[in-house]
Motif scaffolding. Structure first.
Motif, PDB file in Angstrom:
ATOM      1  N   SER A 236       0.859  -1.296  -0.093  1.00 26.29           N
ATOM      2  CA  SER A 236      -0.019   0.109   0.169  1.00 26.29           C
ATOM      3  C   SER A 236       0.762   1.296   0.125  1.00 26.29           C
ATOM      4  N   VAL A 237       2.093   1.473   0.920  1.00 22.45           N
ATOM      5  CA  VAL A 237       2.881   2.442   0.718  1.00 22.45           C
ATOM      6  C   VAL A 237       3.473   2.522  -0.586  1.00 22.45           C
ATOM      7  N   GLY A 238       3.896   1.645  -1.156  1.00 23.17           N
ATOM      8  CA  GLY A 238       4.489   1.589  -2.584  1.00 23.17           C
ATOM      9  C   GLY A 238       3.520   2.301  -3.551  1.00 23.17           C
ATOM     10  N   LEU A 239       2.209   1.465  -3.535  1.00 25.61           N
ATOM     11  CA  LEU A 239       1.203   2.015  -4.443  1.00 25.61           C
ATOM     12  C   LEU A 239       1.031   3.603  -4.325  1.00 25.61           C
ATOM     13  N   SER A 240       0.871   4.053  -2.909  1.00 20.47           N
ATOM     14  CA  SER A 240       0.599   5.108  -2.561  1.00 20.47           C
ATOM     15  C   SER A 240       1.648   6.396  -3.321  1.00 20.47           C
ATOM     16  N   ILE A 241       3.017   5.797  -2.870  1.00 24.33           N
ATOM     17  CA  ILE A 241       3.943   6.891  -3.666  1.00 24.33           C
ATOM     18  C   ILE A 241       4.091   6.969  -5.206  1.00 24.33           C
ATOM     19  N   HIS A 242       3.610   5.621  -5.607  1.00 25.83           N
ATOM     20  CA  HIS A 242       3.591   5.724  -6.894  1.00 25.83           C
ATOM     21  C   HIS A 242       2.297   6.350  -7.649  1.00 25.83           C
ATOM     22  N   THR A 357      11.824   1.657 -13.587  1.00 26.13           N
ATOM     23  CA  THR A 357      12.434   1.984 -12.260  1.00 26.13           C
ATOM     24  C   THR A 357      11.244   2.622 -11.614  1.00 26.13           C
ATOM     25  N   PHE A 358      10.556   3.629 -12.258  1.00 25.45           N
ATOM     26  CA  PHE A 358       9.582   4.189 -11.230  1.00 25.45           C
ATOM     27  C   PHE A 358       8.352   3.215 -11.024  1.00 25.45           C
ATOM     28  N   ASN A 359       7.902   2.572 -11.963  1.00 26.73           N
ATOM     29  CA  ASN A 359       6.798   1.612 -11.508  1.00 26.73           C
ATOM     30  C   ASN A 359       7.254   0.600 -10.809  1.00 26.73           C
ATOM     31  N   SER A 360       8.501  -0.006 -10.550  1.00 24.95           N
ATOM     32  CA  SER A 360       8.667  -0.766  -9.651  1.00 24.95           C
ATOM     33  C   SER A 360       8.894  -0.520  -8.253  1.00 24.95           C
ATOM     34  N   ILE A 361       8.231   0.909  -7.770  1.00 29.00           N
ATOM     35  CA  ILE A 361       8.618   1.218  -6.230  1.00 29.00           C
ATOM     36  C   ILE A 361       7.578   0.396  -5.427  1.00 29.00           C
ATOM     37  N   PRO A 362       6.435   0.002  -5.996  1.00 31.49           N
ATOM     38  CA  PRO A 362       5.651  -0.964  -5.055  1.00 31.49           C
ATOM     39  C   PRO A 362       6.451  -2.129  -4.780  1.00 31.49           C
ATOM     40  N   GLU A 363       7.054  -2.672  -5.476  1.00 29.89           N
ATOM     41  CA  GLU A 363       7.814  -4.056  -5.427  1.00 29.89           C
ATOM     42  C   GLU A 363       8.980  -3.712  -4.564  1.00 29.89           C
ATOM     43  N   LEU A 364       9.769  -2.616  -4.765  1.00 33.27           N
ATOM     44  CA  LEU A 364      10.858  -2.090  -3.830  1.00 33.27           C
ATOM     45  C   LEU A 364      10.432  -2.047  -2.600  1.00 33.27           C
ATOM     46  N   ALA A 365       9.396  -1.207  -2.357  1.00 35.10           N
ATOM     47  CA  ALA A 365       8.642  -1.110  -0.935  1.00 35.10           C
ATOM     48  C   ALA A 365       8.635  -2.273  -0.060  1.00 35.10           C
ATOM     49  N   VAL A 366       8.015  -3.328  -0.737  1.00 36.13           N
ATOM     50  CA  VAL A 366       7.635  -4.450  -0.352  1.00 36.13           C
ATOM     51  C   VAL A 366       9.109  -5.218   0.253  1.00 36.13           C
ATOM     52  N   GLU A 367       9.969  -4.964  -0.656  1.00 38.01           N
ATOM     53  CA  GLU A 367      11.275  -5.647  -0.149  1.00 38.01           C
ATOM     54  C   GLU A 367      12.129  -4.892   0.989  1.00 38.01           C
ATOM     55  N   ARG A 368      12.021  -3.436   0.794  1.00 43.40           N
ATOM     56  CA  ARG A 368      12.693  -2.728   1.862  1.00 43.40           C
ATOM     57  C   ARG A 368      11.877  -2.811   3.372  1.00 43.40           C
ATOM     58  N   MET A 369      10.372  -2.932   3.484  1.00 37.64           N
ATOM     59  CA  MET A 369       9.856  -2.855   4.611  1.00 37.64           C
ATOM     60  C   MET A 369       9.689  -4.476   5.199  1.00 37.64           C
ATOM     61  N   ALA A 370       9.988  -5.400   4.531  1.00 34.03           N
ATOM     62  CA  ALA A 370       9.794  -6.725   5.009  1.00 34.03           C
ATOM     63  C   ALA A 370      10.424  -6.913   6.372  1.00 34.03           C
ATOM     64  N   GLN A 371      11.555  -6.581   6.683  1.00 29.51           N
ATOM     65  CA  GLN A 371      11.953  -6.719   8.155  1.00 29.51           C
ATOM     66  C   GLN A 371      11.337  -6.134   9.092  1.00 29.51           C
ATOM     67  N   VAL A 372      10.857  -4.645   8.923  1.00 29.58           N
ATOM     68  CA  VAL A 372      10.419  -3.813   9.911  1.00 29.58           C
ATOM     69  C   VAL A 372       8.708  -4.358  10.356  1.00 29.58           C
ATOM     70  N   ILE A 373       8.317  -5.204   9.053  1.00 28.19           N
ATOM     71  CA  ILE A 373       7.004  -5.598   9.243  1.00 28.19           C
ATOM     72  C   ILE A 373       7.088  -6.846  10.111  1.00 28.19           C
TER      73      ILE A 373
END
Length: 837
Positions: A236-242, A357-373
Motif C-alpha cells: 500500500s505504501v509503494g502504491l501510494s508513492i507511485h 524503475t519508477f513503476n517498480s517502486i511498489p515491489e521495492l517498498a515490499v522488499e525494503r519494509m519486509a524486516q520492519v513488518i
C-alpha cells in the motif's frame, strides 16, 4: 495542412501549466490526506459473558389488570397503616417481646374481616340447619296456599333475581378458576426462580475471573486485524508513492520523449531540406536552356504572319522564363555538421528504463519494509503478554468471597421454605378447584331448576295440578340450596385464609417494596440483627447501604465501586493506550527507506539535447525558403500556354502553321510532365520540412532548457517526496492501528465495569423478585380470593331467591278463604269482565 503556430503555442502552454500544477500539488506531500483506507473500521467483539447475566423480568399486561387494580384498592382501604418499623424491629431482634396488641392494632382491618368471616362461618351453617328443620316440618320451601293475580309478577322477579345472582356467581367463579390456574402456573417457575437467581448471582461473582480472561482473550480481534493490515502495508505504501508521484514523473518522461522526437524529426527534416534545395537548384540549371529554346521557337511561330490570331498569346510566350531560384536560400550544412552522429544515446531505452524503475517502486517498498513488518509482528506477540497482565492482576477473590458465602447461605436456607410454600400451594389449588367445582354444581342446579320449573309452569293448565317437571325444578333448586348451606363455611374459610396471606403480602411487602420503604428499613441501623447485617455480608462500603447499592447497581456501577475495588486496583491506569503501543509506535516512527531513486535522463542524453539546442537550428532563416517557395518553378504556366496553342491550332487555315502549333503544344506538355512537375513535388516536400523547422525553431532553446530543468528537478524531488509520502503513510497507518488498540481497551473497560464486573445483576435480581412475588403471584392470588369471596357472599341472596322460587314451581293448595274474595272462594262465579269474540 498542419496546425498554425498559435494553436501550437496554446497546446504547449497548457502542457506546461499541467506540469506546474502537478508539481505544486505534490510539493506539500506531508499535508495530503491518508491513503491507507481512511479511518480504522469498527471492531466487533464477541460477548463471551452474556450467559451469566440475570434476564430482567417485567410486568406483562393482562386482561385481568382492572381486577388486580380493584383488589389492590380494596386492600389499601382495609390496611391503611404504613410499614410497622417498630413492630418489625422488635420481631426481628427480640421475638418474645412482641405484644399481641401491637399486632392487632396494625392488623385491625384484617381483624374486622376475620370477624365477618367468623360470623359468616357460624351464621350460614346455623341458617342451613334451621332451614332443614323447617323443611322437615314442611314449613319452608312448600307450596303456595292461594292463587293471586300478583303471583306471575313475583315469579318473574324471583327468576330475574336468581338469574342475576347466578350470572354474578358464574362470572366470579370463572375469574376464580382463571386466577387460581394463573397462580399455579406462576408459582412453580416463581419458586424455582429464587434458587436459580441466587445461583446465577453466585455464578456471576464466581465467573468474574473467567469473564476477565475471556475479555482479555478478545485481544485476538485487534491483533488479527493489525497483523492483516501489516501484511498489506508495504504494498500500500509503494502504491501510494507511485500514485502520488506518477503525474509528475510521467509528465517529465513525456516531455523528455517529445524532445527526443523533436531531435529525431528535426534532423530528418534538415536532411530533407538540404537535399531538396540542392536538387531544386540542380534541376533549375538543367531546365533553363531547354526553357529558353522553347520560348524562342514559340515566339518565332507566333510572329509568323501566316499564324491567324496569334498576337493574343504572343505576350505570354515572351514571358516564358524560370521562377524560383533555390540556389539563393541559406545553407543548413553547418547545422547538419553540428548534429552529425546524433542521437548518440537511445532515448527510447532510456525512457523505458526510467519508467520501469519508477513503476517498480511498489515491489521495492515490499522488499525494503519486509524486516520492519516482521519486527512489528513480533511486537504484537509481546503486546499480547502485556494485555494478559490485566487478567493476572485483577483482584477479586478476597472481595467476592463474602458475597458468594452469603448467596450460598441464602440459597440453602430458602430451600425448606420454598418446598413448604409449594406444598401449601398444591393444597390451595386442590381446595380451590374442588370448591369452585361445587359452586359450578350449585349454578347447574339453579339453571336446571329454573329451566324445568319454567317449562312445567308453561305446561300446567290449572295452578293446583301436579306437574312433574315443575316439581323436579323445585327439587333441583333445593339441592343447590343444600349444597350452598353445606359448603359455604368451607368457602369462607378458604377465602379468609388466602385473603390473610395475600393481603399481607400485598400491603406489608409489595406496597413497601415498590416505594422502597423496605430498603429504608433495612438501611436503618438497629432494625436488623447482627446475623442479618447486609452491609457486612455483601462487603459493601461502610458509608454505603442497600438503597445506595441498589441504585448504583441499577445504574450499571461496577463491582470495584460497590466492593471498594478501586482502592486497590486502578483499572484506568491499566488500560492506558501508550502502555501497550509505545514500542509499536517507535518502530514505525524510526523506519526509513529510499524508494524514489529514479534516473530519467543519463548524461549522454543530456549532452545530445544540449548539442541539439546549440546546433543553430533556430538560427536558420526559414523565411527565405518560404519567400522563394512563393515563386513558381516557371513564371508562365506551361499547361495554360499549351492549351492556348492547341486552341490556336484549330483556328489556323495553313496546315503547316497548325502542325507546328500542335508540335509546340506537345513539347510544352512534355516539359511540364517530365521536369516541372517533379520540381513542384520537391518544392512541396521542401515546404513540409520548412514549415516544421520554422515552427520548432523559435521555441527550441526554451523547450530544451525546460525539459532539462524539469527532468533534473523531478530526479531530485522524487526521493524527497517519496520519503515524505512514506512518513505520511506510516503515520496514517500508525493512527489507524492505534484506533484499534483504543477501541479494544475502551471495550475492555466498559465490559469489566458494566458486564463482567458489574453488580447490575443484583439490582435486576431484586427487581425480578418483586415482579415474580407481587405482579405474577400476589396479584392473581388476591384476585382469586376476591373472586371466590364474591361467589361466597352472593350465595346468600342466591339461597333466598331459590327457596322463594321453589314454591312457584309446585301446585297451589286451594282452600276456602272466609274473606269472600273471588280469588280465594272456589265456588264463586266471577263476573264477566271482558268479552272475547
Amino acid at each position: 495542412l498542419t496546425e498554425p503556430p498559435s494553436s501550437l503555442l496554446a497546446a504547449e502552454a497548457m502542457r506546461a501549466a499541467g506540469l506546474l500544477l502537478a508539481w505544486a500539488l505534490l510539493r506539500p506531500a506531508g499535508t495530503q490526506q491518508c491513503h491507507l483506507a481512511g479511518p480504522g473500521g469498527v471492531l466487533r467483539f464477541t460477548d463471551m459473558h452474556a450467559e451469566i447475566r440475570v434476564p430482567a423480568l417485567h410486568r406483562v399486561p393482562s386482561s385481568l389488570d382492572p381486577l388486580y387494580g380493584l383488589v389492590r384498592r380494596c386492600l389499601d382501604l382495609i390496611q391503611q397503616n404504613p410499614l410497622p418499623t417498630e413492630l418489625l424491629r422488635t420481631a426481628l431482634n427480640n421475638p418474645s417481646s412482641v405484644q399481641t396488641s401491637q399486632v392487632v392494632q396494625y392488623e385491625l382491618g384484617y381483624v374486622v374481616c376475620a370477624a365477618v368471616a367468623l360470623l359468616f362461618t357460624v351464621a350460614v351453617p346455623v341458617a342451613g340447619m334451621c332451614f332443614c328443620y323447617c323443611r322437615s316440618r314442611r314449613r319452608c320451601g312448600g307450596r303456595l296456599r292461594a292463587h293471586r293475580r300478583s303471583l306471575g309478577c313475583r315469579r318473574h322477579c324471583l327468576l330475574a333475581c336468581l338469574s342475576l345472582t347466578s350470572v354474578v356467581i358464574l362470572t366470579s367463579v370463572i375469574c376464580a378458576f382463571v386466577t387460581s390456574q394463573r397462580v399455579k402456573g406462576q408459582m412453580e417457575p416463581g419458586l424455582g426462580a429464587v434458587p436459580a437467581t441466587l445461583r446465577t448471582l453466585r455464578q456471576h461473582i464466581a465467573n468474574v475471573p473467567q469473564g476477565v480472561q475471556m475479555v482479555v482473550d478478545q485481544f485476538k480481534v485487534p491483533r488479527q486485524q493489525i497483523i492483516s493490515d501489516l501484511g498489506g502495508l508495504s504494498q500500500s505504501v509503494g502504491l501510494s508513492i507511485h500514485a502520488q508521484l506518477k503525474a509528475m514523473t510521467y509528465a517529465a518522461l513525456a516531455d523528455l520523449q517529445d524532445r527526443a522526437e523533436d531531435l529525431q524529426t528535426s534532423l530528418h527534416h534538415l536532411q530533407i531540406l538540404d537535399k531538396t534545395a540542392r536538387a531544386l537548384a540542380s534541376a533549375r540549371v538543367e531546365l533553363e536552356p531547354a526553357l529558353q529554346e522553347r520560348r524562342r521557337l514559340v515566339v518565332a511561330l507566333l510572329d509568323d504572319p501566316r499564324c491567324t490570331s496569334c498576337a493574343s498569346v504572343l505576350g505570354r510566350a515572351q514571358s516564358l522564363e524560370l521562377g524560383a531560384d533555390y540556389g539563393k536560400v541559406p545553407s543548413v550544412e553547418k547545422v547538419l555538421k553540428a548534429l552529425a552522429g546524433l542521437p548518440r544515446s537511445d532515448f527510447a531505452e532510456m525512457i523505458r528504463q526510467g519508467n520501469g524503475t519508477f513503476n517498480s517502486i511498489p515491489e521495492l517498498a515490499v522488499e525494503r519494509m519486509a524486516q520492519v513488518i516482521q519486527d512489528l509482528r513480533d511486537e504484537m506477540a509481546r503486546v499480547t503478554d502485556k494485555v494478559q497482565s490485566i487478567a493476572n492482576s485483577f483482584p477479586l477473590p478476597d472481595y467476592t468471597r463474602p458475597v458468594t458465602e452469603a448467596l450460598v447461605k441464602a440459597e440453602d436456607r430458602s430451600q425448606p421454605y420454598l418446598r413448604e410454600v409449594e406444598r401449601f400451594e398444591q393444597y390451595r389449588w386442590i381446595a380451590g378447584t374442588v370448591l369452585c367445582s361445587i359452586i359450578l354444581l350449585i349454578l347447574a342446579c339453579n339453571v336446571t331448576g329454573m329451566a324445568l320449573g319454567a317449562y312445567g309452569l308453561s305446561k300446567r293448565e290449572d295452578p293446583s295440578d301436579y306437574e312433574c317437571r315443575g316439581e323436579a325444578g323445585a327439587k333441583f333448586l333445593l339441592v343447590g340450596v343444600g349444597l350452598a348451606f353445606l359448603f359455604s363455611w368451607l368457602l369462607i374459610l378458604l377465602v379468609f385464609a388466602t385473603f390473610l396471606v395475600g393481603g399481607n403480602i400485598q400491603t406489608l411487602v409489595c406496597r413497601n417494596w415498590i416505594n422502597q420503604e423496605i430498603y429504608k428499613f433495612i438501611d436503618t441501623p438497629g432494625n436488623l440483627p447482627p446475623s442479618m447485617n447486609v452491609t457486612r455480608q455483601l462487603n459493601l462500603r461502610r458509608d454505603s447501604n442497600l438503597s445506595t447499592t441498589y441504585r448504583e447497581c441499577k445504574s450499571g456501577a461496577g463491582l470495584w465501586e460497590v466492593l471498594q475495588l478501586e482502592r486497590s486496583y486502578d483499572l484506568d491506569e491499566h488500560l492506558k493506550t501508550p502502555k501497550y503501543t509505545a514500542d509499536f509506535q517507535k518502530r514505525l516512527g524510526d523506519f526509513t527507506a529510499h524508494l524514489g531513486d529514479v534516473r530519467l535522463l543519463r548524461s549522454e542524453g543530456r549532452q545530445d539535447l544540449e548539442t541539439f539546442a546549440r546546433s543553430g537550428v533556430d538560427e536558420v532563416d526559414y523565411g527565405r525558403f518560404q519567400e522563394e517557395m512563393k515563386n513558381p518553378v516557371v513564371q508562365t504556366s506551361l499547361p495554360g500556354l499549351a492549351r492556348s496553342l492547341e486552341g490556336l491550332q484549330k483556328m489556323q487555315r495553313n496546315g503547316t502553321v497548325a502542325g507546328r502549333l500542335a508540335a509546340e503544344a506537345q513539347a510544352l506538355w512534355q516539359m511540364q510532365n517530365s521536369t516541372v512537375q517533379s520540381q513542384e513535388a520537391l518544392v512541396a516536400k521542401l515546404g513540409e520540412s520548412v514549415q516544421f523547422l520554422s515552427r520548432l525553431a523559435p521555441h527550441l532553446q526554451e523547450r530544451v532548457k525546460t525539459t532539462l530543468a524539469t527532468t533534473a528537478s523531478v530526479e531530485a524531488r522524487l526521493p524527497v517526496q517519496a520519503q515524505q509520502i512514506l512518513r505520511q503513510e506510516i503515520g496514517c497507518f500508525t493512527r489507524k492501528e492505534l484506533r484499534y488498540f483504543t477501541q479494544y481497551l475502551n471495550w475492555v473497560g466498559q465490559t469489566l465495569r458494566e458486564d463482567v464486573a458489574s453488580c447490575q445483576p443484583l439490582a435486576t435480581a431484586l427487581d425480578n423478585g418483586r415482579v415474580i412475588l407481587c405482579d405474577r403471584i400476589a396479584d392473581p392470588w388476591n384476585a382469586f380470593w376476591f373472586s371466590l369471596g364474591c361467589c361466597t357472599f352472593f350465595l346468600i341472596p342466591n339461597i333466598i331467591f331459590a327457596v322463594r322460587l321453589t314454591k312457584h314451581f309446585r301446585p297451589i293448595r286451594n282452600r276456602l278463604i272466609s274473606t269472600g274474595s273471588e280469588e280465594t272462594c272456589p265456588f264463586h262465579i266471577p263476573r264477566v269482565t271482558a268479552l272475547k269474540l
